[in-house]
Design a protein around this motif. Sequence first.
Motif, PDB file in Angstrom:
ATOM      1  N   THR A 163       0.847  -1.187   0.000  1.00  0.00           N
ATOM      2  CA  THR A 163       0.000   0.000   0.000  1.00  0.00           C
ATOM      3  C   THR A 163       0.887   1.242   0.000  1.00  0.00           C
ATOM      4  OG1 THR A 163      -0.090  -0.033   2.419  1.00  0.00           O
ATOM      5  CG2 THR A 163      -1.862  -1.178   1.246  1.00  0.00           C
ATOM      6  N   ASP A 164       0.354   2.324  -0.523  1.00  0.00           N
ATOM      7  CA  ASP A 164       1.098   3.580  -0.569  1.00  0.00           C
ATOM      8  C   ASP A 164       0.701   4.536   0.549  1.00  0.00           C
ATOM      9  OD1 ASP A 164       2.619   2.941  -2.819  1.00  0.00           O
ATOM     10  OD2 ASP A 164       1.056   3.630  -4.183  1.00  0.00           O
ATOM     11  N   LYS A 165      -0.390   4.224   1.240  1.00  0.00           N
ATOM     12  CA  LYS A 165      -0.890   5.105   2.301  1.00  0.00           C
ATOM     13  C   LYS A 165      -0.876   4.373   3.633  1.00  0.00           C
ATOM     14  CE  LYS A 165      -3.771   7.697  -0.832  1.00  0.00           C
ATOM     15  NZ  LYS A 165      -5.057   7.877  -1.415  1.00  0.00           N
ATOM     16  N   PRO A 166      -0.663   5.120   4.725  1.00  0.00           N
ATOM     17  CA  PRO A 166      -0.668   4.505   6.049  1.00  0.00           C
ATOM     18  C   PRO A 166      -2.050   3.931   6.373  1.00  0.00           C
ATOM     19  CG  PRO A 166       0.170   6.763   6.143  1.00  0.00           C
ATOM     20  CD  PRO A 166      -0.360   6.536   4.761  1.00  0.00           C
ATOM     21  N   PRO A 167      -2.116   2.902   7.178  1.00  0.00           N
ATOM     22  CA  PRO A 167      -0.996   2.152   7.727  1.00  0.00           C
ATOM     23  C   PRO A 167      -0.412   1.227   6.667  1.00  0.00           C
ATOM     24  CG  PRO A 167      -3.058   1.191   8.473  1.00  0.00           C
ATOM     25  CD  PRO A 167      -3.406   2.410   7.663  1.00  0.00           C
ATOM     26  N   TYR A 168       0.890   1.170   6.587  1.00  0.00           N
ATOM     27  CA  TYR A 168       1.570   0.422   5.541  1.00  0.00           C
ATOM     28  C   TYR A 168       1.489  -1.076   5.791  1.00  0.00           C
ATOM     29  CZ  TYR A 168       3.435   5.050   4.694  1.00  0.00           C
ATOM     30  OH  TYR A 168       3.543   6.381   4.461  1.00  0.00           O
ATOM     31  N   LYS A 169       1.221  -1.803   4.709  1.00  0.00           N
ATOM     32  CA  LYS A 169       1.252  -3.259   4.761  1.00  0.00           C
ATOM     33  C   LYS A 169       1.591  -3.770   3.379  1.00  0.00           C
ATOM     34  CE  LYS A 169      -2.738  -5.442   5.122  1.00  0.00           C
ATOM     35  NZ  LYS A 169      -4.032  -5.902   5.618  1.00  0.00           N
ATOM     36  N   GLY A 170       2.198  -4.942   3.323  1.00  0.00           N
ATOM     37  CA  GLY A 170       2.560  -5.458   2.017  1.00  0.00           C
ATOM     38  C   GLY A 170       3.273  -6.792   2.080  1.00  0.00           C
ATOM     39  N   THR A 171       3.725  -7.189   0.928  1.00  0.00           N
ATOM     40  CA  THR A 171       4.485  -8.421   0.738  1.00  0.00           C
ATOM     41  C   THR A 171       5.698  -8.073  -0.094  1.00  0.00           C
ATOM     42  OG1 THR A 171       2.491  -9.792   0.779  1.00  0.00           O
ATOM     43  CG2 THR A 171       4.413 -10.729  -0.294  1.00  0.00           C
ATOM     44  N   ARG A 172       6.857  -8.547   0.322  1.00  0.00           N
ATOM     45  CA  ARG A 172       8.052  -8.343  -0.491  1.00  0.00           C
ATOM     46  C   ARG A 172       8.867  -9.624  -0.465  1.00  0.00           C
ATOM     47  NH1 ARG A 172       9.351  -4.132   3.527  1.00  0.00           N
ATOM     48  NH2 ARG A 172      10.463  -5.156   5.205  1.00  0.00           N
ATOM     49  N   GLY A 173       9.744  -9.727  -1.454  1.00  0.00           N
ATOM     50  CA  GLY A 173      10.558 -10.926  -1.506  1.00  0.00           C
ATOM     51  C   GLY A 173      11.508 -10.920  -2.682  1.00  0.00           C
ATOM     52  N   THR A 174      12.064 -12.083  -2.923  1.00  0.00           N
ATOM     53  CA  THR A 174      12.955 -12.282  -4.056  1.00  0.00           C
ATOM     54  C   THR A 174      12.408 -13.429  -4.886  1.00  0.00           C
ATOM     55  OG1 THR A 174      14.353 -13.817  -2.812  1.00  0.00           O
ATOM     56  CG2 THR A 174      14.989 -11.489  -2.785  1.00  0.00           C
ATOM     57  N   GLY A 175      12.849 -13.474  -6.128  1.00  0.00           N
ATOM     58  CA  GLY A 175      12.366 -14.538  -6.986  1.00  0.00           C
ATOM     59  C   GLY A 175      13.213 -14.722  -8.217  1.00  0.00           C
ATOM     60  N   HIS A 176      12.771 -15.659  -9.016  1.00  0.00           N
ATOM     61  CA  HIS A 176      13.422 -16.008 -10.272  1.00  0.00           C
ATOM     62  C   HIS A 176      12.387 -15.798 -11.377  1.00  0.00           C
ATOM     63  CE1 HIS A 176      15.194 -18.604 -13.385  1.00  0.00           C
ATOM     64  NE2 HIS A 176      16.332 -18.237 -12.826  1.00  0.00           N
ATOM     65  N   VAL A 177      12.791 -15.122 -12.444  1.00  0.00           N
ATOM     66  CA  VAL A 177      11.880 -14.748 -13.524  1.00  0.00           C
ATOM     67  C   VAL A 177      12.076 -15.609 -14.764  1.00  0.00           C
ATOM     68  CG1 VAL A 177      11.279 -12.874 -15.124  1.00  0.00           C
ATOM     69  CG2 VAL A 177      11.753 -12.368 -12.741  1.00  0.00           C
ATOM     70  N   LYS A 178      10.966 -15.885 -15.413  1.00  0.00           N
ATOM     71  CA  LYS A 178      10.977 -16.573 -16.705  1.00  0.00           C
ATOM     72  C   LYS A 178      10.092 -15.754 -17.652  1.00  0.00           C
ATOM     73  CE  LYS A 178       9.347 -21.061 -18.263  1.00  0.00           C
ATOM     74  NZ  LYS A 178       8.827 -22.330 -17.753  1.00  0.00           N
ATOM     75  N   ILE A 179      10.584 -15.473 -18.841  1.00  0.00           N
ATOM     76  CA  ILE A 179       9.800 -14.776 -19.863  1.00  0.00           C
ATOM     77  C   ILE A 179       9.113 -15.849 -20.712  1.00  0.00           C
ATOM     78  CG2 ILE A 179       9.856 -13.192 -21.833  1.00  0.00           C
ATOM     79  CD1 ILE A 179      10.657 -11.871 -19.133  1.00  0.00           C
ATOM     80  N   ILE A 180       7.797 -15.753 -20.821  1.00  0.00           N
ATOM     81  CA  ILE A 180       7.033 -16.737 -21.583  1.00  0.00           C
ATOM     82  C   ILE A 180       6.384 -16.025 -22.763  1.00  0.00           C
ATOM     83  CG2 ILE A 180       5.257 -18.524 -21.508  1.00  0.00           C
ATOM     84  CD1 ILE A 180       5.671 -18.561 -18.441  1.00  0.00           C
ATOM     85  N   GLU A 181       6.964 -16.214 -23.932  1.00  0.00           N
ATOM     86  CA  GLU A 181       6.523 -15.521 -25.152  1.00  0.00           C
ATOM     87  C   GLU A 181       5.065 -15.814 -25.509  1.00  0.00           C
ATOM     88  OE1 GLU A 181       8.466 -13.701 -27.607  1.00  0.00           O
ATOM     89  OE2 GLU A 181      10.235 -13.651 -26.338  1.00  0.00           O
ATOM     90  N   HIS A 182       4.653 -17.068 -25.455  1.00  0.00           N
ATOM     91  CA  HIS A 182       3.336 -17.460 -25.969  1.00  0.00           C
ATOM     92  C   HIS A 182       2.182 -17.214 -24.991  1.00  0.00           C
ATOM     93  CE1 HIS A 182       4.666 -20.991 -23.699  1.00  0.00           C
ATOM     94  NE2 HIS A 182       3.377 -21.240 -23.519  1.00  0.00           N
ATOM     95  N   GLN A 183       2.451 -16.739 -23.783  1.00  0.00           N
ATOM     96  CA  GLN A 183       1.383 -16.517 -22.801  1.00  0.00           C
ATOM     97  C   GLN A 183       1.037 -15.050 -22.591  1.00  0.00           C
ATOM     98  OE1 GLN A 183       2.524 -18.709 -19.204  1.00  0.00           O
ATOM     99  NE2 GLN A 183       0.451 -19.500 -19.158  1.00  0.00           N
ATOM    100  N   GLY A 184       1.658 -14.156 -23.334  1.00  0.00           N
ATOM    101  CA  GLY A 184       1.446 -12.729 -23.127  1.00  0.00           C
ATOM    102  C   GLY A 184       0.008 -12.279 -23.256  1.00  0.00           C
ATOM    103  N   GLN A 185      -0.660 -12.678 -24.326  1.00  0.00           N
ATOM    104  CA  GLN A 185      -2.050 -12.261 -24.540  1.00  0.00           C
ATOM    105  C   GLN A 185      -2.965 -12.793 -23.443  1.00  0.00           C
ATOM    106  OE1 GLN A 185      -2.334 -13.520 -28.814  1.00  0.00           O
ATOM    107  NE2 GLN A 185      -3.399 -11.570 -29.020  1.00  0.00           N
TER     108      GLN A 185
END
Length: 136
Positions: free
Chosen positions: A63-85
């Motif tokens: 969220t951008d406004k107080p009270p702040y809450k959220g989820t953060r983390g790290t990950g690994h990305v894969k680009i999938i050409e045929h699933q874009g649409q």
Amino acid sequence: MDQSILDTKIPIRIAFVKTDGTPSIISLWYKQIGDKIYCATKRTAKIVLYLQNNPKCGFEIATDKPPYKGTRGTGHVKIIEHQGQEILKILMKKYLGDKESTLSKYLNSNSETEVAIEISPQNIFNYDYSKRMKGV
């Protein structure tokens, strides 16, 4: 991940490293499907090149406004050409609903140029500062 955050219409912020080694961040629409997070962008967007070059990322959905809450983390990305649409349609439903607009028409007319960004989260941290920010 925090379901109340995942259901909101806020973007995900994805941290990545450019080809010159400079860190950067981009905000994109997202949808969690199963244990993965999906975004869509143009095949020619520089973020695609950067993530193909280095598929490690950081992310935050918060969220951008107080009270702040959220989820953060790290990950690994894969680009999938045929699933874009397909992913773009899912994102449009989440963020725009069924209402036709200038933006939805534009996105639909260019949807064949989209690719999917699939994030496999590795580490996740949920935070909620509601208690300590009471009255803010």
